[in-house]
Enzyme design. Structure first.
Site, short mmCIF file in Angstrom:
data_model
loop_
_atom_site.label_atom_id
_atom_site.label_comp_id
_atom_site.label_asym_id
_atom_site.label_seq_id
_atom_site.Cartn_x
_atom_site.Cartn_y
_atom_site.Cartn_z
N LYS A 146 -36.45 8.42 60.51
CA LYS A 146 -36.95 8.79 59.19
C LYS A 146 -37.90 7.74 58.64
O LYS A 146 -38.98 8.06 58.11
CB LYS A 146 -35.79 8.98 58.21
CG LYS A 146 -36.23 9.32 56.79
CD LYS A 146 -35.06 9.35 55.83
CE LYS A 146 -35.53 9.53 54.40
NZ LYS A 146 -34.42 9.47 53.43
N ASP A 165 -35.50 14.18 55.48
CA ASP A 165 -34.50 13.60 54.60
C ASP A 165 -33.29 14.52 54.52
O ASP A 165 -33.21 15.53 55.23
CB ASP A 165 -35.09 13.31 53.21
CG ASP A 165 -35.38 14.57 52.42
OD1 ASP A 165 -35.24 15.69 52.96
OD2 ASP A 165 -35.76 14.45 51.24
#
Length: 250
Positions: A146, A165
């Site tokens: 991420k 996310d």
């Protein structure tokens, strides 16, 4: 929608479903979407590290406080850890994030990828293939898929990388784009592989943004608004929630 059509929509291949969902949500949110900020990749790396398990407003405050108290990222690297911890007190676990942040800054320096005068920079990643840049970033302490994707996509590098996310991941799992038990980290590669290879960085960014916004607005963790969802016919999770309610009403 007739039951047979809904069943076909739910069971369509993941890559096809991902594109249908993308088009609907893009129409709803008005793609192409503006990038939410414009900062250099080193600053984006710091911002992303602060954001782990932290509300945006709190990590934003921690980031701004760092910028106000220290002249540059080299100064953050070289400061007493207690001073850095105090500056980022607004975010969660500052006692863990302060030494980790400094470790990352020291590691970038140790690899001799900083510019003259000690101003840390990741601008060299602009000339690297995305996969190579992400692999390099992910060797840093605390940097996973991420964060590496965020550095490339959200910063002024504007690279073709898909961040995922918790909201994005929740929507993807409920739609059946990924297995429900697939963790956020491994989901990055699966979800990015579903996107057309000819898409540019803006389209990949839009994909993350619309799925993330949908997760915040409609497909919430608690009490998702399935009956009002633009993607209900695509979503096995939503269908399973709505059908019992409809049967009870009858």
């Amino acid at each position: 929608m007739p039951a047979t059509a809904a069943t076909e929509s739910v069971s369509m291949p993941a890559a096809e479903k991902a594109l249908v969902a993308h088009r609907r949500l893009c129409q709803h949110y008005g793609c192409p979407l503006r990038y939410f900020h414009t900062i250099d990749p080193m600053s984006e790396l710091v911002s992303s590290l602060l954001s782990h398990r932290t509300l945006n407003r709190d990590s934003g405050l921690a980031f701004r406080t760092l910028r106000e108290r220290f002249a540059d990222w080299a100064a953050v690297r070289d400061a007493p850890v207690a001073e850095v911890q105090d500056a980022i007190a607004a975010c969660t676990w500052p006692e863990q994030k302060a030494p980790r942040l400094q470790a990352v800054l020291r590691e970038v320096s140790a690899r001799q990828e900083s510019t003259a005068g000690g101003t840390l920079s990741l601008e060299f990643l602009r000339d690297w293939p995305v996969d190579k840049a992400r692999a390099w970033l992910e060797t840093m302490p605390g940097v996973g898929p991420k964060t590496s994707a965020a550095v490339l996509s959200f910063s002024t590098l504007r690279g073709r990388a898909l961040p995922v996310d918790s909201h994005h991941h929740r929507v993807a799992a409920r739609l059946g784009l990924i297995p429900e038990n697939l963790a956020v980290g491994p989901s990055h590669r699966v979800l990015e592989a579903q996107l057309p290879p000819e898409w540019d960085a803006q389209q990949v960014y839009d994909n993350h943004q619309v799925l993330m916004r949908h997760g915040k607005d409609t497909c919430t963790w608690r009490a998702p608004r399935c009956s009002a969802c633009l993607l209900l016919d695509l979503c096995p999770h939503g269908q399973a929630r709505v059908k019992p309610a409809a049967a009870a009403a009858d």
